[in-house]
Design a protein around this motif. Sequence first.
Motif, PDB file in Angstrom:
ATOM      1  N   LEU A 191       9.663  16.034 -23.641  1.00  0.00           N
ATOM      2  CA  LEU A 191       8.245  15.808 -23.441  1.00  0.00           C
ATOM      3  C   LEU A 191       8.012  14.333 -23.218  1.00  0.00           C
ATOM      4  O   LEU A 191       8.778  13.503 -23.736  1.00  0.00           O
ATOM      5  N   TYR A 220       4.669  11.430 -23.116  1.00  0.00           N
ATOM      6  CA  TYR A 220       3.242  11.135 -23.186  1.00  0.00           C
ATOM      7  C   TYR A 220       3.035   9.676 -22.833  1.00  0.00           C
ATOM      8  O   TYR A 220       3.778   8.806 -23.291  1.00  0.00           O
ATOM      9  N   MET A 255      -1.066   8.220 -18.419  1.00  0.00           N
ATOM     10  CA  MET A 255      -0.602   9.333 -17.586  1.00  0.00           C
ATOM     11  C   MET A 255      -0.886  10.703 -18.183  1.00  0.00           C
ATOM     12  O   MET A 255      -0.920  11.697 -17.477  1.00  0.00           O
ATOM     13  N   GLY A 256      -1.013  10.785 -19.480  1.00  0.00           N
ATOM     14  CA  GLY A 256      -1.153  12.078 -20.133  1.00  0.00           C
ATOM     15  C   GLY A 256       0.202  12.642 -20.539  1.00  0.00           C
ATOM     16  O   GLY A 256       1.194  11.920 -20.618  1.00  0.00           O
ATOM     17  N   LEU A 257       0.225  13.932 -20.752  1.00  0.00           N
ATOM     18  CA  LEU A 257       1.384  14.605 -21.334  1.00  0.00           C
ATOM     19  C   LEU A 257       2.083  15.463 -20.274  1.00  0.00           C
ATOM     20  O   LEU A 257       1.422  16.120 -19.483  1.00  0.00           O
ATOM     21  N   CYS A 258       3.396  15.443 -20.287  1.00  0.00           N
ATOM     22  CA  CYS A 258       4.106  16.338 -19.355  1.00  0.00           C
ATOM     23  C   CYS A 258       5.487  16.692 -19.912  1.00  0.00           C
ATOM     24  O   CYS A 258       6.003  16.025 -20.805  1.00  0.00           O
ATOM     25  N   VAL A 259       6.045  17.756 -19.363  1.00  0.00           N
ATOM     26  CA  VAL A 259       7.423  18.135 -19.689  1.00  0.00           C
ATOM     27  C   VAL A 259       8.329  17.339 -18.757  1.00  0.00           C
ATOM     28  O   VAL A 259       8.027  17.186 -17.570  1.00  0.00           O
ATOM     29  N   PRO A 296       0.135  15.357 -14.243  1.00  0.00           N
ATOM     30  CA  PRO A 296      -1.051  16.002 -13.685  1.00  0.00           C
ATOM     31  C   PRO A 296      -1.478  15.282 -12.396  1.00  0.00           C
ATOM     32  O   PRO A 296      -1.203  14.093 -12.227  1.00  0.00           O
TER      33      PRO A 296
END
Lengths: 156, 168
Positions: free
Chosen positions: A70, A72, A76-80, A98
């Motif tokens: 993961l 964060y 940028m936000g959160l992503c896998v 996103p």
Amino acid sequence: MLAVARCTGHWRGELRSRLGVTGILELTCRPVFGGVVHELETNLFSHDSKYLVGGCTWFAPAGGGGLNGLQYGTAMGLCVVEARESDAETLVITGNLPGNMVFTGSIALEDDHLVISSAVAERGARAREEDRSVGRLRRVSAATRLTPARTGKARS
Amino acid sequence: MSVLSLFRSGIEGDWLGKAETSERADMIVRLGIGTLCMGELQRLQLEVLDAHTCEMVLAALCIVPFAPAQGPAAGMWSAISGAYTMNLTPDDEGVVALSGTTARGNPVTLTLLRGENDELLLTLLWRVDPAEQHPHRIAAALKRMRPAAPAHARTTRPARKSARRRAR
């Protein structure tokens, strides 16, 4: 041997983009669940020690040589993400953000320094120069980290 | 209660409790709650241990940004399912419920509720196969981990009283 397992500890150095010095980057690498997961926390400060942005990456072996995890970032936000060792000393992290954006980062050990790079670009496009940055970090003790108490206010 | 208000209600720390699980008896749940990135990110570290062998049966890490810029509300990694993102789902008042789907398409739900007497109620539901009729379940009423009061502190009378007696 996963390169990042040797990165455990605190690191600090200047983060630079082609446009100049972006700020002072602090990176902390710590094992979680006894080393099953690696946690990389990065915090960027201005030269007058104001907190700018932060981010964190977690990854764990998923079999087949690949690692999944993961990420964060405050911007940028959160992503896998997927993390891959490009060689014994370098780890490359990629993730879909996103808004059709792609993140690419790398961590490498070079002469007792931790060299990191990151770039954000639209899918299928090259990252713009202002969206690329590179840092060469040296190992520091926890006592010299730029803590909130020393930096005063949070993000400026 | 929003995620923000639950996590800002003083729940940081280490929580421990016996688990009720769908398949194994005598399990202990440990939940560590802390922040990263100068307090912008809440980090939940969940460990489910066999009470007899201390073997870690389940390890999960849940990441909840306080102010997600865009995209999902939370991220989850577990030793069973790998990494995936989660979203907030509507639930009863006072319950924070996060749900997501693993890379293999299996649904996972994590709920947290602040109970009475400084308890934290945790439930984790997941399916290994989407077609499973009943989900796997771990539920626990967690107590905050605190150091026990030293034995002498529990038996000694208050200092003031003894001082008064000596004065007499």
